[in-house]
Design a protein around this motif. Structure first.
Motif, mmCIF file in Angstrom:
data_model
loop_
_atom_site.group_PDB
_atom_site.id
_atom_site.type_symbol
_atom_site.label_atom_id
_atom_site.label_comp_id
_atom_site.label_asym_id
_atom_site.label_seq_id
_atom_site.Cartn_x
_atom_site.Cartn_y
_atom_site.Cartn_z
ATOM 1 N N ASN A 81 0.809 -1.211 0.000
ATOM 2 C CA ASN A 81 0.000 0.000 0.000
ATOM 3 C C ASN A 81 0.849 1.270 0.000
ATOM 4 O OD1 ASN A 81 -2.689 0.949 -0.123
ATOM 5 N ND2 ASN A 81 -2.612 1.554 2.018
ATOM 6 N N HIS A 104 0.866 -0.157 -4.843
ATOM 7 C CA HIS A 104 -0.066 0.966 -4.925
ATOM 8 C C HIS A 104 0.716 2.265 -4.780
ATOM 9 C CE1 HIS A 104 -4.661 1.137 -4.358
ATOM 10 N NE2 HIS A 104 -4.289 2.294 -4.857
ATOM 11 N N ARG A 106 0.495 5.932 -3.986
ATOM 12 C CA ARG A 106 -0.412 6.914 -3.396
ATOM 13 C C ARG A 106 0.213 8.301 -3.287
ATOM 14 N NH1 ARG A 106 -4.942 4.664 -1.670
ATOM 15 N NH2 ARG A 106 -5.013 2.407 -1.335
ATOM 16 N N VAL A 134 -3.283 6.070 -8.130
ATOM 17 C CA VAL A 134 -4.540 6.596 -7.595
ATOM 18 C C VAL A 134 -5.135 7.704 -8.461
ATOM 19 C CG1 VAL A 134 -4.048 5.976 -5.210
ATOM 20 C CG2 VAL A 134 -3.316 8.204 -6.073
ATOM 21 N N ASP A 153 -9.485 5.817 -5.507
ATOM 22 C CA ASP A 153 -9.925 5.444 -4.170
ATOM 23 C C ASP A 153 -11.441 5.522 -4.112
ATOM 24 O OD1 ASP A 153 -7.421 4.978 -3.106
ATOM 25 O OD2 ASP A 153 -7.137 7.045 -2.457
ATOM 26 N N LEU A 269 -8.028 12.661 -0.565
ATOM 27 C CA LEU A 269 -9.260 12.166 0.042
ATOM 28 C C LEU A 269 -10.045 13.290 0.702
ATOM 29 C CD1 LEU A 269 -8.052 8.796 1.614
ATOM 30 C CD2 LEU A 269 -9.667 9.071 -0.271
ATOM 31 N N THR A 344 -13.834 1.934 -8.860
ATOM 32 C CA THR A 344 -13.016 1.946 -7.645
ATOM 33 C C THR A 344 -12.793 0.526 -7.136
ATOM 34 O OG1 THR A 344 -15.010 2.414 -6.311
ATOM 35 C CG2 THR A 344 -13.716 4.294 -7.066
#
Length: 361
Positions: A81, A104, A106, A134, A153, A269, A344
């Motif tokens: 992650n 991932h 991010r 992302v 996301d 986010l 997603t």
């Protein structure tokens, strides 16, 4: 990840186990959701000599531990992650290539120290079965290889509070929220400069900073510097500082406008939450946020690090209740369409299936 793995576990029957850094506060939340949770003493690269000396030995040791945990859980895929977490590659080597790695990304790699970022990119493009970005802003850093995928996301699971009406405040003030941990580069200093300029034109403006310092001395110092500026400029009655917020939705829904002037964001986010929960947004064009809404239709996008443009956007949106109402409606609709399950967590599930199919499992 928790927002994605929940529906995948329940609807598509994947099984997940989480591996967290030792002492992570996320353990209790994940265990309450019924996930097996393990901890490893991850060591990140830093300027501290002790970390530099420990990094390689701990990387090898944690790679071995991760390999053993994957065996115990009968796992086929290790999903990293974090772009810079290399333990999965060690575990894959130890499994003689049987264990598949999905990494991932991010962070916005363009903003990281390039000798490291380019090394991590090389490893990801050659050692991972799939690389998940992302946003398109992140995707542009990589090659055109098929294994590089954009998976957004997911939206928050649900709204827990009634939808805000965004009626005028009783005292006729316009409440602005800056929701982010106090980290240099996250834009609080830019927001404060913009607020000073906007406040001269509209003394009904109020600004509230909400976030934590993550227990780091440099973050506490940054917050203290912001507080000092507020006192020195005489804005202490109209600018407030608060700590970490447990109920993000409540914080977002009780204000008129959310600001996000980060200098570099791979996704954001916070911006997604503002749009989803129905609070008008002003964000800087610093990467991922530009993909979350339509400028002028569901929010305002300002040039990165442009304090004058930020101040002008604040003045404009604060004075226009009709535009704020339009942004609420358009923003909520836009994110619910663009970040629907098919784009997603379902896309993530399909990616897992592709990897499993390629391994014959």
């Amino acid at each position: 990840m928790r927002n994605a793995t929940g529906p995948l576990r329940d609807q598509q029957h994947f099984r997940f186990a989480y591996v967290l850094p030792t002492g992570s506060s996320g353990r209790a939340v994940l265990e309450a959701d019924g996930y097996p949770v393990y901890e490893l003493p991850f060591v990140e690269l830093s300027r501290r000599k002790a970390d530099l000396l420990r990094y390689v030995p701990m990387l090898l040791l944690n790679g071995w531990r991760l390999y053993r945990l994957a065996q115990r859980e009968k796992a086929t895929i290790v999903h990293l992650n974090d772009f810079y977490n290399l333990t999965g590659y060690i575990a894959r080597l130890l499994s003689l290539g049987q264990l598949q790695v999905v990494t991932h990304v991010r962070f916005l790699p363009q903003s990281l120290p390039q000798p490291f970022a380019r090394t991590w990119r090389w490893l990801a493009e050659r050692g991972a079965s799939r690389v998940i970005c992302v946003s398109e802003a992140v995707r542009r850093y990589f090659s055109a290889a098929v294994k590089i995928k954009v998976v957004y996301d997911p939206l928050p699971v649900a709204e827990e509070h009634p939808e805000p009406l965004h009626l005028p405040q009783a005292d006729k003030t316009v409440q602005l929220l800056y929701l982010s941990n106090y980290i240099q580069g996250k834009g609080q200093d830019l927001a404060l400069q913009a607020f000073q300029k906007a406040y001269v034109q509209n003394p009904q403006l109020r600004l509230r900073f909400v976030g934590g310092d993550m227990g780091m001395a440099k973050n506490r110092l940054f917050k203290q510097q912001l507080e000092d500026i507020v006192r020195q400029t005489g804005l202490h009655k109209v600018v407030q500082f608060a700590g970490f917020a447990e109920d993000v939705e409540a914080e977002i829904k009780k204000v008129d406008i959310l600001l996000n002037f980060s200098e570099s964001e791979s996704f954001s986010l916070t911006c997604l939450d503002a749009l989803y929960y129905g609070t008008p947004l002003i964000a800087s064009d610093c990467g991922g946020p530009a993909e979350l809404f339509e400028n002028g239709k569901s929010g305002l996008l300002v040039p990165n690090r442009d304090v004058e443009a930020m101040a002008a956007a604040i003045v404009q949106l604060a004075a226009n209740t009709g535009q704020r109402a339009d942004f609420v409606k358009a923003g909520r609709a836009f994110v619910r369409q663009k970040f629907a399950p098919a784009h997603t967590y379902e896309a993530l599930g399909n990616l897992y299936k592709e990897v499993l199919l390629a391994t014959g499992k």
